[in-house]
Design an enzyme around this catalytic site. Structure first.
Site, PDB file in Angstrom:
ATOM      1  N   CYS A 291     -11.240   2.953  -2.752  1.00  0.00           N
ATOM      2  CA  CYS A 291     -11.739   2.706  -1.396  1.00  0.00           C
ATOM      3  C   CYS A 291     -10.581   2.629  -0.401  1.00  0.00           C
ATOM      4  O   CYS A 291     -10.655   3.189   0.696  1.00  0.00           O
ATOM      5  CB  CYS A 291     -12.569   1.427  -1.361  1.00  0.00           C
ATOM      6  SG  CYS A 291     -11.709  -0.056  -1.945  1.00  0.00           S
ATOM      7  N   HIS A 318      -8.040  -7.416   1.653  1.00  0.00           N
ATOM      8  CA  HIS A 318      -9.191  -6.872   0.931  1.00  0.00           C
ATOM      9  C   HIS A 318     -10.182  -7.970   0.557  1.00  0.00           C
ATOM     10  O   HIS A 318      -9.800  -9.037   0.065  1.00  0.00           O
ATOM     11  CB  HIS A 318      -8.705  -6.166  -0.336  1.00  0.00           C
ATOM     12  CG  HIS A 318      -9.681  -5.191  -0.918  1.00  0.00           C
ATOM     13  ND1 HIS A 318     -10.881  -5.567  -1.489  1.00  0.00           N
ATOM     14  CD2 HIS A 318      -9.634  -3.835  -1.012  1.00  0.00           C
ATOM     15  CE1 HIS A 318     -11.524  -4.504  -1.916  1.00  0.00           C
ATOM     16  NE2 HIS A 318     -10.792  -3.433  -1.638  1.00  0.00           N
TER      17      HIS A 318
END
Length: 496
Positions: A291, A318
């Site tokens: 991602c 994150h």
């Protein structure tokens, strides 16, 4: 004041009626012909009248005018008469190009223009359906399932046929269906979900999904379920090298494998829009990278082409993942055993090095690290870059803004200048990364700092779907962009 009030109300009602008339047209074009209409990347499929009008207003970011829904309706009606093959068509772009013809929307000129402009798809043959199997049904697996179901259209493209999991309980099927139906982050499934426990199937919006319970991917015979030449999407991350992933190819009925994690060894790591042209018919195993890699690589590709990247550091903030512990407990990795919901956790990321697999020219030029934070979704990448030529905040922001609107990477890059934007505003974003222009730091020298938001679940799943479409040969044609994007590009009025 009363007259202005009534005029405003009447104008809005007229625009709303136009949007309502578009909905059945959009639906028929999609289901019968595989046409995916959009406005500057905003898909119009399954949109309400208000959402359609909001997409029209978005065009002010490109020029000073709102796209006229009268013109959009005329283009949609003409497209239905032409009945072209599968394609992804930007209505705003078609309106812009037709304005150069100088003709009215009332005659035959529009249809003739579209026939010429879309000659390749008007003559296109229907796509051959491709079966898809999801091996693993976790966060990414379920979101990819939602996207596949939403994109089923005429059924001539990608067809979600099965999900493979390990049985977790006696009521495993019901629990899997409920997790597809309800999601704490992304909200409820848009449609209906039915379960047939006797047949081990889930029917979602008419898509019949066979749930297969298995521990060994090599021993599954998919042809028993009418599945042939399938692409298996491995969402487990359990195997990341060629030897492990080849187990899927030993199953009956499988032709290719796509890994939704960074691949090791010689496996191609594909970031769609950047190196997706490297996908070959002979590739049997591919990776859709991570991602974070998908979020930062398109931005880095655009910046490197326009300014040149000398060196840089990538810091990712994150959201926590299932790999971490909710409360303190043993974990094989350092720090990840500490409570994810209570701590910021410094950890490593391979995203900076992984960029080089899609952009070989940046090999050895980027470093990276990560901090996991107590949020369930949406992450932030901070790119501290030394460029080969100087720029200002206004200059680089103008370039990135225009890139997000008119360049080939507009499917991957979004641009935001919302002064109150926070992470939850980007949940459900279908772009790989969103540049926060107000946070950009550039003082006229070669150093810049860029902030890139990304929905590390949904945005990444959209990239996975695009890779799947390209592997299957059903990736719809994107209308070519005719306006080049200059490094210090000025605002471009492209709507008529």
């Amino acid at each position: 004041m009363s007259t202005l009030y009534e005029a405003s109300r009447i104008e809005w009602a007229e625009r709303e009626e136009l949007a309502e008339r578009m909905i059945p047209l959009i639906g028929r074009l999609y289901r019968q012909h595989g046409i995916v209409p959009s406005i500057l990347g905003r898909r119009l499929i399954n949109c309400s009248p208000l959402e359609i009008l909001k997409a029209h207003r978005f065009t002010r970011k490109v020029g000073d005018q709102v796209l006229d829904p009268v013109k959009t309706l005329a283009v949609l009606e003409a497209l239905e008469r032409l009945a072209p093959g599968p394609a992804s068509l930007d209505i705003a772009r078609l309106v812009t190009e037709f304005a150069k013809v100088g003709a009215s929307y009332g005659g035959r000129e529009l249809e003739q223009f579209l026939r010429s402009e879309l000659a390749e798809v008007v003559a296109a043959e229907p796509a051959t359906p491709t079966d898809v199997v999801l091996y693993g049904f976790g966060r990414i697996g379920r979101l990819v399932a939602r996207l596949l179901i939403a994109h089923q259209g005429s059924g001539d493209g990608l067809r979600l046929r099965a999900v493979v999991v390990r049985r977790g309980s006696d009521d495993d099927l019901l629990k899997r269906a409920e997790l597809l139906k309800r999601d704490s982050v992304h909200g409820p499934f848009q449609g209906t979900v039915e379960v047939d426990e006797e047949a081990n199937t889930i029917r979602a919006n008419g898509t019949l999904i066979q749930v297969i319970y298995a521990n060994d991917p090599a021993k599954i015979d998919y042809t028993e379920y009418g599945i042939h030449n399938a692409i298996v999407v491995d969402n487990t991350g359990r195997w990341r090298d060629e030897e492990g992933l080849e187990q899927h190819l030993r199953a009956t009925g499988v032709s290719r494998v796509l890994l939704t994690a960074p691949g090791k060894g010689d496996i191609k790591n594909i970031v769609f829009g950047v190196n997706s042209d490297e996908i070959a018919d002979t590739d049997r195993i591919l990776s859709a990278a991570s991602c974070t890699t998908n979020a930062i690589t398109p931005v880095l590709a655009a910046i490197d082409e326009a300014y040149g990247v000398d060196r840089g550091h990538v810091e990712t903030v994150h959201s926590f993942t299932n790999d971490q512990n909710l409360i303190d407990n043993f974990h094989q990795g350092s720090r990840r055993g500490r409570a994810a919901s209570l701590n910021m956790v410094i950890t490593e990321t391979g995203a900076a090095k992984a960029v080089a697999k899609a952009l070989p020219q940046l090999k050895g030029r980027l470093t990276g690290s990560a901090i996991r934070v107590p949020t369930p979704n949406v992450s932030l990448a901070i790119l501290n870059l030394d460029l080969k030529r100087a720029t200002t905040k206004d200059g680089i922001n103008a370039f990135l803004r225009q890139t997000s609107l008119t360049a080939p990477l507009r499917q991957q890059i979004e641009y935001s200048e919302n002064p109150d934007a926070v992470s939850t505003d980007f949940v459900g974003t279908n772009r790989a990364g969103i540049v926060d222009g107000l946070a950009t730091i550039a003082d006229g020298d070669e150093n810049v700092v860029l902030y890139v938001w990304y929905d590390n679940e949904f945005g990444y799943s959209g990239q996975v779907l695009r890779v799947l479409e390209r592997m299957a040969g059903v990736h719809p044609m994107i209308l070519p962009v005719r306006q080049p994007v200059a490094a210090e590009g000025a605002r471009e009025a492209v709507l008529a």
